[in-house]
Design a protein around this motif. Structure first.
Motif, PDB file in Angstrom:
ATOM      1  N   ASP A 116       0.825  -1.214   0.000  1.00  0.00           N
ATOM      2  CA  ASP A 116       0.000   0.000   0.000  1.00  0.00           C
ATOM      3  C   ASP A 116       0.856   1.261   0.000  1.00  0.00           C
ATOM      4  N   ALA A 117       2.159   1.121   0.271  1.00  0.00           N
ATOM      5  CA  ALA A 117       3.061   2.277   0.253  1.00  0.00           C
ATOM      6  C   ALA A 117       3.545   2.596  -1.151  1.00  0.00           C
ATOM      7  N   GLU A 118       3.316   1.689  -2.112  1.00  0.00           N
ATOM      8  CA  GLU A 118       3.767   1.895  -3.488  1.00  0.00           C
ATOM      9  C   GLU A 118       2.592   2.224  -4.394  1.00  0.00           C
ATOM     10  N   GLN A 119       2.857   3.098  -5.348  1.00  0.00           N
ATOM     11  CA  GLN A 119       1.892   3.359  -6.424  1.00  0.00           C
ATOM     12  C   GLN A 119       2.660   3.277  -7.731  1.00  0.00           C
ATOM     13  N   TRP A 120       2.202   2.420  -8.629  1.00  0.00           N
ATOM     14  CA  TRP A 120       2.832   2.279  -9.944  1.00  0.00           C
ATOM     15  C   TRP A 120       2.023   3.022 -10.980  1.00  0.00           C
ATOM     16  N   GLU A 121       2.713   3.638 -11.939  1.00  0.00           N
ATOM     17  CA  GLU A 121       2.091   4.223 -13.135  1.00  0.00           C
ATOM     18  C   GLU A 121       2.592   3.423 -14.321  1.00  0.00           C
ATOM     19  N   PHE A 122       1.672   3.043 -15.220  1.00  0.00           N
ATOM     20  CA  PHE A 122       2.039   2.254 -16.386  1.00  0.00           C
ATOM     21  C   PHE A 122       1.650   2.957 -17.675  1.00  0.00           C
ATOM     22  N   ASP A 123       2.493   2.818 -18.697  1.00  0.00           N
ATOM     23  CA  ASP A 123       2.171   3.314 -20.033  1.00  0.00           C
ATOM     24  C   ASP A 123       0.928   2.592 -20.555  1.00  0.00           C
ATOM     25  N   ASP A 124       0.337   3.154 -21.581  1.00  0.00           N
ATOM     26  CA  ASP A 124      -0.862   2.601 -22.195  1.00  0.00           C
ATOM     27  C   ASP A 124      -0.613   1.170 -22.672  1.00  0.00           C
ATOM     28  N   GLY A 125      -1.478   0.249 -22.295  1.00  0.00           N
ATOM     29  CA  GLY A 125      -1.408  -1.132 -22.755  1.00  0.00           C
ATOM     30  C   GLY A 125      -0.494  -2.034 -21.961  1.00  0.00           C
ATOM     31  N   ILE A 126       0.214  -1.526 -20.967  1.00  0.00           N
ATOM     32  CA  ILE A 126       1.151  -2.337 -20.191  1.00  0.00           C
ATOM     33  C   ILE A 126       0.447  -3.081 -19.055  1.00  0.00           C
ATOM     34  N   PHE A 127      -0.423  -2.405 -18.318  1.00  0.00           N
ATOM     35  CA  PHE A 127      -1.177  -3.059 -17.235  1.00  0.00           C
ATOM     36  C   PHE A 127      -2.139  -4.070 -17.853  1.00  0.00           C
TER      37      PHE A 127
ATOM     38  N   LEU B 148      11.927   3.510 -23.348  1.00  0.00           N
ATOM     39  CA  LEU B 148      12.238   2.182 -22.823  1.00  0.00           C
ATOM     40  C   LEU B 148      11.603   1.898 -21.469  1.00  0.00           C
ATOM     41  N   VAL B 149      11.241   2.925 -20.707  1.00  0.00           N
ATOM     42  CA  VAL B 149      10.625   2.742 -19.397  1.00  0.00           C
ATOM     43  C   VAL B 149       9.108   2.650 -19.598  1.00  0.00           C
ATOM     44  N   LYS B 150       8.535   1.541 -19.150  1.00  0.00           N
ATOM     45  CA  LYS B 150       7.106   1.268 -19.358  1.00  0.00           C
ATOM     46  C   LYS B 150       6.251   1.560 -18.128  1.00  0.00           C
ATOM     47  N   GLY B 151       6.899   1.768 -16.986  1.00  0.00           N
ATOM     48  CA  GLY B 151       6.171   2.075 -15.758  1.00  0.00           C
ATOM     49  C   GLY B 151       7.153   2.441 -14.659  1.00  0.00           C
ATOM     50  N   PHE B 152       6.634   3.112 -13.616  1.00  0.00           N
ATOM     51  CA  PHE B 152       7.488   3.483 -12.497  1.00  0.00           C
ATOM     52  C   PHE B 152       6.634   3.768 -11.276  1.00  0.00           C
ATOM     53  N   THR B 153       7.290   3.768 -10.106  1.00  0.00           N
ATOM     54  CA  THR B 153       6.580   3.993  -8.850  1.00  0.00           C
ATOM     55  C   THR B 153       6.551   5.469  -8.484  1.00  0.00           C
ATOM     56  N   LYS B 154       5.642   5.783  -7.574  1.00  0.00           N
ATOM     57  CA  LYS B 154       5.581   7.130  -7.014  1.00  0.00           C
ATOM     58  C   LYS B 154       6.918   7.394  -6.332  1.00  0.00           C
ATOM     59  N   GLY B 155       7.443   8.573  -6.482  1.00  0.00           N
ATOM     60  CA  GLY B 155       8.770   8.907  -5.968  1.00  0.00           C
ATOM     61  C   GLY B 155       9.772   9.102  -7.088  1.00  0.00           C
ATOM     62  N   ILE B 156       9.416   8.612  -8.275  1.00  0.00           N
ATOM     63  CA  ILE B 156      10.242   8.810  -9.461  1.00  0.00           C
ATOM     64  C   ILE B 156       9.656   9.989 -10.239  1.00  0.00           C
ATOM     65  N   GLU B 157      10.509  10.928 -10.617  1.00  0.00           N
ATOM     66  CA  GLU B 157      10.083  12.053 -11.444  1.00  0.00           C
ATOM     67  C   GLU B 157      10.530  11.806 -12.877  1.00  0.00           C
ATOM     68  N   GLU B 158       9.594  11.984 -13.814  1.00  0.00           N
ATOM     69  CA  GLU B 158       9.860  11.753 -15.231  1.00  0.00           C
ATOM     70  C   GLU B 158       9.919  13.096 -15.949  1.00  0.00           C
ATOM     71  N   ASP B 159      10.900  13.243 -16.835  1.00  0.00           N
ATOM     72  CA  ASP B 159      11.016  14.467 -17.617  1.00  0.00           C
ATOM     73  C   ASP B 159      11.547  14.115 -19.002  1.00  0.00           C
ATOM     74  N   TYR B 160      11.194  14.902 -19.988  1.00  0.00           N
ATOM     75  CA  TYR B 160      11.633  14.718 -21.373  1.00  0.00           C
ATOM     76  C   TYR B 160      12.454  15.940 -21.734  1.00  0.00           C
ATOM     77  N   ARG B 161      13.760  15.765 -21.987  1.00  0.00           N
ATOM     78  CA  ARG B 161      14.653  16.898 -22.191  1.00  0.00           C
ATOM     79  C   ARG B 161      15.582  16.692 -23.381  1.00  0.00           C
TER      80      ARG B 161
END
Length: 145
Positions: A21-32, A98-111
């Motif tokens: 319950d301490a983790e939250q995952w975010e997944f790209d479209d079609g991965i979950f 290449l990254v298809k999902g990540f947990t809360k606590g990870i910040e994603e940026d496109y640079r």
């Protein structure tokens, strides 16, 4: 494991992910794909930069276990995937989405990569920073095996 009809030679690779319950995952479209019955499923609206840099649309699936429980989520990718853990202060730089999902606590940026985008392909890469886990997988067209 093959759970759905696909063209000959096109299989999905399933990756079970244990979450608390301490983790939250975010997944790209079609991965979950599916999960145990003690998972809360939601959606997270993406920032404009994230939407413009990928073909996942405006929303991403977000999942977490019910309070005080552990749950299982199964992700599916076209190539074998691996869960990578980042510690505080570490950065993962990835090209080609290449990254298809990540947990809360990870910040994603496109640079831009380097000065004026010099130093790599199209000049833009994904940056992942913070403390957490990432689901990493090669893309279909790469043919890395």
């Amino acid at each position: 494991m093959k759970l759905e009809p696909r063209q000959k030679g096109h299989f999905l690779h399933y990756t079970p992910i244990q979450l608390s319950d301490a983790e939250q995952w975010e997944f790209d479209d079609g991965i979950f794909q599916f999960c145990s019955d003690n998972v809360v499923i939601g959606a997270k609206k993406l920032k404009f930069r994230q939407v413009a840099a990928s073909n996942d649309g405006r929303w991403r699936i977000a999942v977490t276990a019910l309070r005080d429980q552990k749950a299982t989520v199964v992700a599916a990718t076209n190539s074998p995937a691996k869960v990578v853990e980042l510690r505080q202060g570490e950065t993962l730089i990835a090209d080609c989405d290449l990254v298809k999902g990540f947990t809360k606590g990870i910040e994603e940026d496109y640079r831009k990569l380097g000065h004026f985008g010099k130093g790599g392909g199209e000049g833009y890469v994904w940056y992942y920073q913070g403390k957490g886990k990432l689901l990493v997988c090669e893309n279909d067209a790469m043919g890395l095996g």
